[in-house]
Design a protein around this motif. Structure first.
Motif, PDB file in Angstrom:
ATOM      1  N   LEU A 195      21.252  63.348 -19.426  1.00 54.78           N
ATOM      2  CA  LEU A 195      22.389  64.195 -19.757  1.00 54.78           C
ATOM      3  C   LEU A 195      23.506  63.378 -20.394  1.00 54.78           C
ATOM      4  N   GLU A 196      23.631  62.138 -19.936  1.00 55.48           N
ATOM      5  CA  GLU A 196      24.703  61.283 -20.440  1.00 55.48           C
ATOM      6  C   GLU A 196      24.432  60.777 -21.857  1.00 55.48           C
ATOM      7  N   THR A 197      23.177  60.861 -22.294  1.00 57.87           N
ATOM      8  CA  THR A 197      22.837  60.376 -23.642  1.00 57.87           C
ATOM      9  C   THR A 197      22.395  61.520 -24.558  1.00 57.87           C
ATOM     10  N   GLY A 198      22.892  62.720 -24.289  1.00 58.99           N
ATOM     11  CA  GLY A 198      22.706  63.839 -25.212  1.00 58.99           C
ATOM     12  C   GLY A 198      21.483  64.707 -24.984  1.00 58.99           C
ATOM     13  N   ALA A 199      20.963  64.764 -23.749  1.00 56.76           N
ATOM     14  CA  ALA A 199      19.734  65.509 -23.470  1.00 56.76           C
ATOM     15  C   ALA A 199      19.847  66.993 -23.802  1.00 56.76           C
ATOM     16  N   THR A 200      21.017  67.581 -23.577  1.00 57.56           N
ATOM     17  CA  THR A 200      21.157  69.029 -23.778  1.00 57.56           C
ATOM     18  C   THR A 200      21.020  69.405 -25.251  1.00 57.56           C
ATOM     19  N   LYS A 201      21.785  68.748 -26.112  1.00 61.14           N
ATOM     20  CA  LYS A 201      21.722  69.064 -27.541  1.00 61.14           C
ATOM     21  C   LYS A 201      20.343  68.719 -28.124  1.00 61.14           C
ATOM     22  N   LEU A 202      19.730  67.662 -27.598  1.00 59.61           N
ATOM     23  CA  LEU A 202      18.443  67.242 -28.119  1.00 59.61           C
ATOM     24  C   LEU A 202      17.346  68.252 -27.762  1.00 59.61           C
ATOM     25  N   LEU A 203      17.357  68.750 -26.516  1.00 62.61           N
ATOM     26  CA  LEU A 203      16.356  69.747 -26.130  1.00 62.61           C
ATOM     27  C   LEU A 203      16.571  71.040 -26.899  1.00 62.61           C
ATOM     28  N   ASN A 204      17.813  71.374 -27.151  1.00 64.41           N
ATOM     29  CA  ASN A 204      18.100  72.553 -27.959  1.00 64.41           C
ATOM     30  C   ASN A 204      17.492  72.398 -29.363  1.00 64.41           C
ATOM     31  N   LYS A 205      17.651  71.223 -29.952  1.00 65.10           N
ATOM     32  CA  LYS A 205      17.074  70.964 -31.275  1.00 65.10           C
ATOM     33  C   LYS A 205      15.547  70.981 -31.221  1.00 65.10           C
ATOM     34  N   TRP A 206      14.971  70.359 -30.193  1.00 62.45           N
ATOM     35  CA  TRP A 206      13.508  70.321 -30.033  1.00 62.45           C
ATOM     36  C   TRP A 206      12.918  71.721 -30.060  1.00 62.45           C
ATOM     37  N   GLN A 207      13.590  72.681 -29.422  1.00 63.93           N
ATOM     38  CA  GLN A 207      13.090  74.051 -29.379  1.00 63.93           C
ATOM     39  C   GLN A 207      12.980  74.674 -30.775  1.00 63.93           C
ATOM     40  N   HIS A 208      13.784  74.191 -31.698  1.00 66.74           N
ATOM     41  CA  HIS A 208      13.779  74.750 -33.049  1.00 66.74           C
ATOM     42  C   HIS A 208      12.785  74.058 -33.982  1.00 66.74           C
ATOM     43  N   VAL A 209      12.308  72.856 -33.600  1.00 67.18           N
ATOM     44  CA  VAL A 209      11.464  72.113 -34.546  1.00 67.18           C
ATOM     45  C   VAL A 209      10.065  71.767 -34.015  1.00 67.18           C
ATOM     46  N   ALA A 210       9.886  71.637 -32.701  1.00 63.96           N
ATOM     47  CA  ALA A 210       8.631  71.084 -32.164  1.00 63.96           C
ATOM     48  C   ALA A 210       7.411  71.930 -32.501  1.00 63.96           C
ATOM     49  N   ILE A 224       4.660  66.817 -29.413  1.00 66.26           N
ATOM     50  CA  ILE A 224       5.729  66.184 -28.633  1.00 66.26           C
ATOM     51  C   ILE A 224       6.052  67.096 -27.448  1.00 66.26           C
ATOM     52  N   ARG A 225       5.680  66.675 -26.269  1.00 68.83           N
ATOM     53  CA  ARG A 225       6.053  67.441 -25.082  1.00 68.83           C
ATOM     54  C   ARG A 225       7.284  66.809 -24.443  1.00 68.83           C
ATOM     55  N   VAL A 226       7.962  67.587 -23.608  1.00 72.82           N
ATOM     56  CA  VAL A 226       9.142  67.090 -22.911  1.00 72.82           C
ATOM     57  C   VAL A 226       8.890  67.164 -21.413  1.00 72.82           C
ATOM     58  N   VAL A 227       8.905  66.012 -20.762  1.00 77.04           N
ATOM     59  CA  VAL A 227       8.731  65.934 -19.307  1.00 77.04           C
ATOM     60  C   VAL A 227      10.110  65.745 -18.693  1.00 77.04           C
ATOM     61  N   ILE A 228      10.512  66.713 -17.867  1.00 77.68           N
ATOM     62  CA  ILE A 228      11.883  66.726 -17.343  1.00 77.68           C
ATOM     63  C   ILE A 228      11.865  66.473 -15.842  1.00 77.68           C
ATOM     64  N   THR A 229      12.613  65.476 -15.411  1.00 78.18           N
ATOM     65  CA  THR A 229      12.702  65.107 -13.992  1.00 78.18           C
ATOM     66  C   THR A 229      14.147  64.769 -13.671  1.00 78.18           C
ATOM     67  N   THR A 230      14.398  64.420 -12.416  1.00 76.71           N
ATOM     68  CA  THR A 230      15.712  63.894 -12.042  1.00 76.71           C
ATOM     69  C   THR A 230      15.647  62.374 -12.002  1.00 76.71           C
ATOM     70  N   ALA A 231      16.791  61.741 -12.174  1.00 73.43           N
ATOM     71  CA  ALA A 231      16.861  60.278 -12.172  1.00 73.43           C
ATOM     72  C   ALA A 231      18.269  59.870 -11.778  1.00 73.43           C
ATOM     73  N   ASN A 232      18.471  58.590 -11.597  1.00 69.53           N
ATOM     74  CA  ASN A 232      19.802  58.057 -11.331  1.00 69.53           C
ATOM     75  C   ASN A 232      20.436  57.598 -12.636  1.00 69.53           C
ATOM     76  N   SER A 233      21.670  58.027 -12.855  1.00 67.81           N
ATOM     77  CA  SER A 233      22.381  57.618 -14.062  1.00 67.81           C
ATOM     78  C   SER A 233      22.865  56.174 -13.912  1.00 67.81           C
ATOM     79  N   THR A 234      23.459  55.647 -14.969  1.00 65.01           N
ATOM     80  CA  THR A 234      23.985  54.276 -14.912  1.00 65.01           C
ATOM     81  C   THR A 234      25.106  54.150 -13.894  1.00 65.01           C
ATOM     82  N   GLU A 235      25.744  55.288 -13.587  1.00 67.80           N
ATOM     83  CA  GLU A 235      26.796  55.275 -12.565  1.00 67.80           C
ATOM     84  C   GLU A 235      26.244  55.481 -11.159  1.00 67.80           C
ATOM     85  N   GLY A 236      24.904  55.580 -11.065  1.00 70.49           N
ATOM     86  CA  GLY A 236      24.278  55.754  -9.760  1.00 70.49           C
ATOM     87  C   GLY A 236      24.255  57.185  -9.273  1.00 70.49           C
TER      88      GLY A 236
END
Length: 547
Positions: free
Chosen positions: A267-282, A291-303
């Motif tokens: 999310l901190e590196t633009g995941a929302t806008k990128l997934l929106n774009k992927w839906q229009h081109v993939a 190109i598939r998108v595997v979505i999980t949870t993770a720890n950000s750089t801020e923990g």
């Protein structure tokens, strides 16, 4: 020798006849004696038959051997009375005949991946006693490169199939699933999508013949079964029409070198806008690229807990052309040459399946899953219009409320949009942007934990209903979901079963029911989401109705 054989058969018949009159003689004993009577070979009980009483340890080991969803092994699920491991194809015929004689239900397992476990357990509890026919030993594969085909027994995994093809040729492949431990018997009955589907369609689109055992115990190939049944078994769901013995696959050309990549975005590196774009081109991009998108949870750089979207791809070509395609159609991902890895097609199978990079292709012959069995619940959706950014933001909020959720967005388009919805029963074709798989796993076996996670995925699924397909809200039959509805007994009505049947098959549901009525009019093959039969039968011409 002939005299001895006759005595043995006569003795078996006497024992079986006596057993039918003896209350104390168990259904397991009767089934074993019946199999012995119908078989042309000696079958030691200890090598092919497993019961909870005679050899409980072996029974549990065999039952659990391919069960990836531990939820399906917990009460109130009913386990089989007996497991019969078929060693040759005629064993399958004998199992059908004996189950019919004894009026006991027969369930069939090839790979054991079915999400609700209905191939090896019953969700209806003790009201449905059954015998499990296991295909673990029926896994022969014969590849014919000159004919561009392969005959594959139903118990083989797709990983084994991929390996045996690559063993004969580096420029042939087969468009099937990403999880290499899938049993090919059941995989193709649901359609069988994979990373080459945008180029070649589904696995089921690339089947040219099959061998099945029908409800009468006959072995039928395509010529004998007829085109209606051949149409139905390629995507019409498993366990409704007969038992798949083997598929004849049409092989497809693959380059000697393919390219893969995985690019993560949070999310901190633009995941929302990128997934929106992927839906229009993939779904519109070059059909050599998946190109598939595997979505999980993770720890950000801020923990802090965040969302990670991993863009994982297979390109049927080299890096240079891939970069040209990406720079033209999807530059927003920022793909660079260092992100790309060139390899053989069989190595890409291992890569996309998630195995370590040093895994040798021979590992596929083990037929094992990379991941340990867990408790999980899964669902599926199809998108025809993109989820707007505001919808994605709301999706992330709900996604982060769960412990370890997973979403996988698989792009369609390409060949998937060119094949007719009625070509085979799998109807999710033209206009589909992507299919979404939702999954939530957990490790504790108590009911409270299960209720918590299942409640979350149901609420998440409800939220996504705003954006998913409608009338019907479509679902993938190989991601079987009993939340959509299920048969409460062996005699569901057409309308009762259509609640889930239309979601899986859309307009193909009606034709599937007609085929079911013709080939299995007594509904011998049934389970919680099998196709129903109508309250009338077809005449000998296969068209006229008998009320």
């Amino acid at each position: 020798m002939a005299s001895s054989m006759s005595i043995n058969v006569l003795f078996s018949f006497i024992v079986l006849f006596s057993a039918s009159c003896a209350v104390s003689y168990t259904i397991q004993d009767q089934f074993y004696q019946c199999i012995t009577l119908h078989s042309d070979r000696s079958i030691p009980f200890s090598t092919a038959f497993f019961t909870p009483t005679s050899n409980a340890t072996s029974f549990d080991s065999v039952l659990n051997s391919t069960a990836l969803n531990l939820r399906c092994l917990e009460p109130p699920r009913q386990k089989p009375l007996l497991i019969f491991t078929a060693l040759i194809e005629s064993d399958v015929q004998a199992a059908v005949m004996c189950a019919k004689e004894l009026k006991i239900q027969l369930r069939v397992r090839s790979g054991g991946h079915d999400y609700e476990g209905i191939s090896f357990t019953s969700a209806l509890g003790r009201s449905v006693p059954f015998i499990l026919l296991d295909f673990a030993k029926l896994r022969a594969i014969k590849v014919d490169i000159e004919d561009n085909s392969a005959w594959v027994q139903a118990g083989a995994t797709i990983g084994e199939v991929f390996y045996r093809i690559s063993e004969k040729s580096k420029i042939h492949g087969y468009p099937a699933g990403l999880c290499t431990s899938l049993g090919i018997g059941g995989h193709i009955t649901g359609g069988a999508y994979g990373p080459m589907m945008r180029k070649y369609g589904l696995g089921a689109d690339n089947v040219v013949d099959a061998r099945i055992v029908d409800a009468s115990g006959r072995v039928l190939d395509r010529a004998l079964m007829g085109e209606d049944l051949f149409w139905a078994i390629r995507g019409g769901g498993g366990g409704s029409f007969g038992i798949i013995l083997a598929w004849k696959l049409r092989l497809v050309p693959v380059p000697s070198t393919v390219t893969v990549f995985t690019v993560p975005k949070t999310l901190e590196t633009g995941a929302t806008k990128l997934l929106n774009k992927w839906q229009h081109v993939a779904h519109k991009i070059d059909e050599d690229l998946f190109i598939r998108v595997v979505i999980t949870t993770a720890n950000s750089t801020e923990g802090k807990k965040t969302v990670q979207t991993a863009y994982q791809a297979l390109f049927l070509g080299r890096t240079d052309r891939l970069l040209e395609v990406m720079n033209h159609s999807f530059p927003e991902l920022g793909l660079t040459r260092k992100d790309c890895v060139e390899m053989s097609w069989i190595q890409s199978v291992i890569y996309i399946a998630g195995f370590p990079s040093n895994t040798k292709p021979e590992f596929l012959l083990r037929g094992k899953s990379l991941f340990p069995a867990v408790y999980f619940k899964a669902k599926s959706d199809f998108l025809y219009v993109p989820v707007p950014e505001t919808g994605l933001v709301g999706m992330w909020k709900k996604f982060l409320q769960e412990d370890s959720p997973i979403m996988i967005w698989n792009p369609y388009g390409g060949m998937m949009g060119k094949i007719s919805e009625s070509s085979i029963p799998f109807p999710h074709r033209k206009g589909v942007i992507c299919m979404i798989q939702y999954l939530t796993p957990w490790t504790e076996g108590d009911m409270k934990t299960a209720d918590k996670h299942i409640s979350w995925i149901r609420e998440f699924y409800e939220y996504m209903g705003t954006f998913a397909s409608k009338f019907p809200r479509e679902a993938y039959v190989n991601y079987r979901d009993l939340d959509l509805g299920m048969n409460k007994n062996a005699n569901p009505t057409f309308l009762e079963a259509s609640v889930w049947g239309k979601k899986y098959f859309k307009n193909n549901y009606d034709r599937l029911v007609v085929v079911k009525c013709k080939v299995d009019p007594d509904n011998f093959f049934w389970h919680e989401q099998s196709l129903p039969i109508l309250p009338f039968k077809f005449g000998q011409d296969g068209k006229s109705l008998i009320h």
